[in-house]
Design an enzyme around this catalytic site. Sequence first.
Site, PDB file in Angstrom:
ATOM      1  N   HIS A  41       0.827  -1.216   0.000  1.00  0.00           N
ATOM      2  CA  HIS A  41       0.000   0.000   0.000  1.00  0.00           C
ATOM      3  C   HIS A  41       0.859   1.262   0.000  1.00  0.00           C
ATOM      4  O   HIS A  41       0.489   2.296   0.576  1.00  0.00           O
ATOM      5  CB  HIS A  41      -0.958   0.019   1.189  1.00  0.00           C
ATOM      6  N   ASN A  50     -10.263  -2.975   1.761  1.00  0.00           N
ATOM      7  CA  ASN A  50      -9.889  -2.922   0.358  1.00  0.00           C
ATOM      8  C   ASN A  50     -11.119  -2.584  -0.486  1.00  0.00           C
ATOM      9  O   ASN A  50     -12.227  -2.439   0.035  1.00  0.00           O
ATOM     10  CB  ASN A  50      -9.301  -4.266  -0.100  1.00  0.00           C
TER      11      ASN A  50
END
Length: 485
Positions: A54, A127
């Site tokens: 990320h 997510n």
Amino acid sequence: MSKRVLTTESGAPVADNQNSASAGVGGPLLLQDQHLLEKLARFNRERIPERVVHARGSGAYGHFEVTDDVTAFTHADFLSETGRRTEVFVRFSTVADSLGGADAVRDPRGFAVKFYTAEGNYDLVGNNTPVFFVKDPVKFPDFIHSQKRDPFTGRQEPDNVWDFWAHSPEATHQVTWLMGDRGIPASYRHMNGYGSHTYQWTNAEGEAFFVKYHFKTNQGVRSLSSEQAAEIAGNDPNSHQTDLLQAIERGVHPSWTLYVQVMPAAEAADYRFNPFDLTKVWPHRDYPLRRVGRLVLDRNPDNVFAEVEQAAFSPNNFVPGIGPSPDKMLQGRLFAYADAHRYRLGVNHTLLAVNAPKATTARNYGRDGLMAVNSQGRYAKNYEPNSYDGPVETGRPLSAPLPVSGHTGTHEAPQHTKDDDFVQAGDLYRLMSEEERQRLVANIAGGLSQVSRDDVIEKNLAHFHAADPEYGRRVAEAVRALRED
């Protein structure tokens, strides 16, 4: 109007920011040029370790407003009444690539929400897909290694990616999501977000429910084909960042409607598959969506590094009424996320503006460490319990206990025959030679005798007495002798 004076970091005025100090005209530069050295040294340190996953992300501030009553399921304060608004910060991200990667790539997207509630920050880390590739955290490093740049070639290798998936049949569901039409969102505004994991809600009566979060985009889901994505990534690698920034700046505020699926805790054991398996969803026909509220983003960060790169989300940041489930991946992330931020940003990263509570004040006994600014005054103690009116525990768990062989919660350790706090301390004392005992007593007394409160001294002496009567007597006598001097 006169301009503000440029200064060094110590506040001294800078005489010349255009020319370095030198030994004469055209001569070598001088080590005494403090401004030059400070400027170059800071420049060398402008970057911090990027996130392992990320890394490439964007973020924005906004608010969450409750639109529907969910108090039957949770006593979380920020969800306690319709119309209640809570400030939020949201970070979107890709997963596999580095900080310099392109936005328009086929990759899951992180969807992390920090709620600045009056009971502390609540971090919901998810997510843009409701499932994931693996179900046990012990496999997460292997999965990420397979998706990252190969140690030899320095690039993402299909051999590695697909080899891991070949040995991981549980990943088939997520691979189907990733390789489908929603695998490349057109923008962060045009994708859904999911808590993905199963969480626990607890109501005011102590009843427990398991929930899954669904943030449905109000802009509509839009995605890119592989060909469109390749063209966009080549023309503007920052396409998602550009879209989010410009939309908010022109007053087009993206929003999502939050829904939850709610499962009574008693139904989990007999559900037809494991409801805590991150590779599976709960069918809506079994547990339909219940609307909770609306998430709106309306303010861009002033500084991407300070507020996006240094934003730290951790799923173990719960608030009363919300807690974990037996989801194995969630259990692993309860540790891993917070630990990653301690490594990247330091132990005091929670004091940074973007990470600090806004609707309440953090009170604890954490001190020191890199960039510590939390001395809390000369009379504040850094231990608990204490006799100086420091913050104390509530005795009220944030969520209901999870049934295992017993129950999870803040229980004291079970007691065995010799499993108390003093037996082994006494054994150790009796193993010492007389010279060792003398030094031990002297060391303890040297510090304990300087304590200003008699009740605090007596509580400590009681511990030594419980360990061994001679031990306690000798420490007491030594303390008394030093205090009488």
